[in-house]
Design a protein around this motif. Sequence first.
Motif, short mmCIF file in Angstrom:
data_model
loop_
_atom_site.label_atom_id
_atom_site.label_comp_id
_atom_site.label_asym_id
_atom_site.label_seq_id
_atom_site.Cartn_x
_atom_site.Cartn_y
_atom_site.Cartn_z
N LEU A 189 -23.04 27.46 -50.64
CA LEU A 189 -22.14 27.84 -49.56
C LEU A 189 -20.79 27.19 -49.88
CD1 LEU A 189 -24.37 27.27 -46.39
CD2 LEU A 189 -24.27 29.26 -47.91
N ILE A 190 -19.75 28.00 -50.03
CA ILE A 190 -18.45 27.48 -50.46
C ILE A 190 -17.40 27.76 -49.40
CG2 ILE A 190 -16.65 27.59 -52.22
CD1 ILE A 190 -18.76 28.32 -54.25
N ASP A 191 -16.90 26.68 -48.78
CA ASP A 191 -15.81 26.78 -47.81
C ASP A 191 -14.50 26.81 -48.59
OD1 ASP A 191 -13.84 26.40 -45.92
OD2 ASP A 191 -15.00 24.98 -44.72
N LEU A 192 -13.89 27.97 -48.66
CA LEU A 192 -12.70 28.16 -49.50
C LEU A 192 -11.53 27.30 -49.04
CD1 LEU A 192 -12.92 32.04 -49.88
CD2 LEU A 192 -13.63 30.32 -51.55
N THR A 193 -11.47 26.98 -47.76
CA THR A 193 -10.35 26.18 -47.24
C THR A 193 -10.46 24.71 -47.61
OG1 THR A 193 -11.39 25.65 -45.11
CG2 THR A 193 -10.21 27.75 -45.27
N GLN A 194 -11.63 24.29 -48.12
CA GLN A 194 -11.83 22.89 -48.46
C GLN A 194 -11.78 22.61 -49.96
OE1 GLN A 194 -12.06 20.51 -46.05
NE2 GLN A 194 -11.64 22.22 -44.67
N LEU A 195 -11.68 23.65 -50.76
CA LEU A 195 -11.63 23.44 -52.20
C LEU A 195 -10.35 22.71 -52.59
CD1 LEU A 195 -12.83 26.89 -53.61
CD2 LEU A 195 -14.12 24.75 -53.57
N PRO A 196 -10.42 21.81 -53.55
CA PRO A 196 -9.20 21.13 -54.00
C PRO A 196 -8.25 22.12 -54.67
CG PRO A 196 -11.05 20.63 -55.45
CD PRO A 196 -11.62 21.36 -54.28
N ILE A 197 -6.97 21.91 -54.46
CA ILE A 197 -5.97 22.79 -55.08
C ILE A 197 -5.85 22.40 -56.54
CG2 ILE A 197 -3.55 23.48 -55.10
CD1 ILE A 197 -3.55 23.07 -52.08
N ALA A 198 -6.41 23.24 -57.38
CA ALA A 198 -6.42 23.01 -58.83
C ALA A 198 -6.38 24.35 -59.52
CB ALA A 198 -7.68 22.23 -59.24
N SER A 199 -5.89 24.35 -60.75
CA SER A 199 -5.73 25.61 -61.48
C SER A 199 -7.05 26.34 -61.64
CB SER A 199 -5.11 25.34 -62.85
OG SER A 199 -5.92 24.48 -63.61
N GLU A 200 -8.15 25.59 -61.81
CA GLU A 200 -9.45 26.21 -62.05
C GLU A 200 -9.94 27.02 -60.85
OE1 GLU A 200 -8.92 22.53 -64.45
OE2 GLU A 200 -8.82 23.00 -62.31
N ALA A 201 -9.52 26.65 -59.66
CA ALA A 201 -10.02 27.30 -58.44
C ALA A 201 -9.06 28.35 -57.88
CB ALA A 201 -10.30 26.24 -57.38
N LEU A 202 -7.98 28.66 -58.58
CA LEU A 202 -6.96 29.56 -58.04
C LEU A 202 -7.50 30.94 -57.64
CD1 LEU A 202 -3.82 28.70 -60.20
CD2 LEU A 202 -4.22 28.20 -57.78
N PRO A 203 -8.43 31.56 -58.39
CA PRO A 203 -8.94 32.86 -57.94
C PRO A 203 -9.59 32.81 -56.56
CG PRO A 203 -9.54 32.47 -60.23
CD PRO A 203 -8.99 31.19 -59.71
N LEU A 204 -10.17 31.67 -56.21
CA LEU A 204 -10.80 31.52 -54.90
C LEU A 204 -9.78 31.10 -53.84
CD1 LEU A 204 -14.07 29.64 -55.97
CD2 LEU A 204 -13.68 32.11 -55.79
N LEU A 205 -8.88 30.22 -54.19
CA LEU A 205 -7.88 29.73 -53.24
C LEU A 205 -6.93 30.84 -52.79
CD1 LEU A 205 -7.03 26.38 -55.05
CD2 LEU A 205 -8.25 26.60 -52.88
N LEU A 206 -6.64 31.77 -53.68
CA LEU A 206 -5.68 32.83 -53.35
C LEU A 206 -6.23 33.85 -52.37
CD1 LEU A 206 -4.00 33.27 -56.83
CD2 LEU A 206 -2.78 32.87 -54.69
N VAL A 207 -7.54 33.89 -52.17
CA VAL A 207 -8.12 34.87 -51.25
C VAL A 207 -8.59 34.20 -49.96
CG1 VAL A 207 -8.74 36.58 -52.98
CG2 VAL A 207 -10.37 34.76 -52.43
N THR A 208 -7.92 33.13 -49.57
CA THR A 208 -8.21 32.50 -48.30
C THR A 208 -6.91 32.13 -47.61
OG1 THR A 208 -9.49 30.76 -47.19
CG2 THR A 208 -8.32 30.14 -49.19
N LYS A 209 -7.01 31.92 -46.31
CA LYS A 209 -5.89 31.40 -45.52
C LYS A 209 -6.44 30.25 -44.69
CE LYS A 209 -3.05 35.53 -45.27
NZ LYS A 209 -2.21 36.39 -44.40
N GLY A 210 -5.52 29.41 -44.22
CA GLY A 210 -5.99 28.28 -43.44
C GLY A 210 -5.12 27.07 -43.66
N PRO A 211 -5.68 25.88 -43.47
CA PRO A 211 -4.87 24.65 -43.50
C PRO A 211 -4.23 24.36 -44.85
CG PRO A 211 -7.23 24.13 -43.41
CD PRO A 211 -7.10 25.59 -43.13
N GLN A 212 -4.78 24.91 -45.93
CA GLN A 212 -4.23 24.61 -47.26
C GLN A 212 -3.31 25.71 -47.78
OE1 GLN A 212 -6.64 21.69 -49.84
NE2 GLN A 212 -7.92 23.50 -49.68
N GLU A 213 -3.07 26.74 -47.00
CA GLU A 213 -2.29 27.87 -47.50
C GLU A 213 -0.88 27.44 -47.90
OE1 GLU A 213 -1.00 32.42 -46.18
OE2 GLU A 213 -1.87 31.04 -44.71
N ARG A 214 -0.21 26.65 -47.04
CA ARG A 214 1.14 26.20 -47.37
C ARG A 214 1.13 25.33 -48.63
NH1 ARG A 214 6.13 25.09 -44.87
NH2 ARG A 214 5.71 27.04 -43.78
N ALA A 215 0.13 24.45 -48.74
CA ALA A 215 0.06 23.58 -49.92
C ALA A 215 -0.17 24.40 -51.19
CB ALA A 215 -1.05 22.55 -49.74
#
Length: 290
Positions: free
Chosen positions: A141-167
């Motif tokens: 179970l992967i909470d996309l809003t909690q993943l660390p902002i790192a180059s390796e996770a960008l495909p997942l981070l780009l398809v979520t919104k939430g507290p880390q979107e601005r970062a």
Amino acid sequence: MALYWHPYLAELLRQDYGDRLVIEEEVSLGDMPLRADLLLIRRDPNVSLPFPFSLLGKYTLVEYKSPDDAATHDDLVKLEIYGLLYAQREGLTSRQELTLWLLASHFREPMSRRNGAYLDEAQAMGSGVRLGTLDGFPACLIDLTQLPIASEALPLLLVTKGPQERALVTFLVEHYEAYPQHLRWLQELHVQQLREVLAMKKLTAEQIGLDYDALLDLIGEERALGLIGEERALGLIGEERALGLIGEERALGLIGKERVLENLLRLGGEQWLREQLERHTPPPDAPEQS
């Protein structure tokens, strides 16, 4: 109109991991109209992958919930059923051969239930990731809003919104030279945050490599104009196109009456302009509007 996020996830995965993963969309799971969102197949199981992709099995079924949706226990039940159907269809000898992933920006607890779908031996594998066993299948179970902002996770981070979107947007803008392929997705998926970050840093879209034609391809002229501003548009697309896009009244204030008139003559010709003037000019004896 609501944005359909699933194709973006598939394209981002192909962009960053296409050399190491086969990505199949809407995977048929039998004769019934049941389709899993994605099937990820490792091209070479011996090639290491970064977190969280290091948790993929040789075959991994993925269910993805868009940013406005919450994952519930029903989604975990569905994922378990998909796993059973796929294992039966493919004739897998062991459920350990298939991994199950549930990606979401929101999880509605309790996700796991003893009297339903139960994630056994669940443990945290890192920020936002829980790994366990679902009816014999390795499952994450992967909470996309909690993943660390790192180059390796960008495909997942780009398809979520939430507290880390601005970062996330700030990270890509600050490192725009290193991530040109990822930066362009902000124009489509995070345009408001992109506009605000650019304003905060006193940058323009062109300064970070987002040319106007690329904006047009992805988000259309009106949204692109809103992002780069009307005055910048004049230099990028020319007075004629800007005139048609922002309207004569706005153009008057930006480029002056004489140049607006010249552009109108060039665009429509003198006869057309005369006809427009006649249409918009009331006759001399017409009563004044109160």
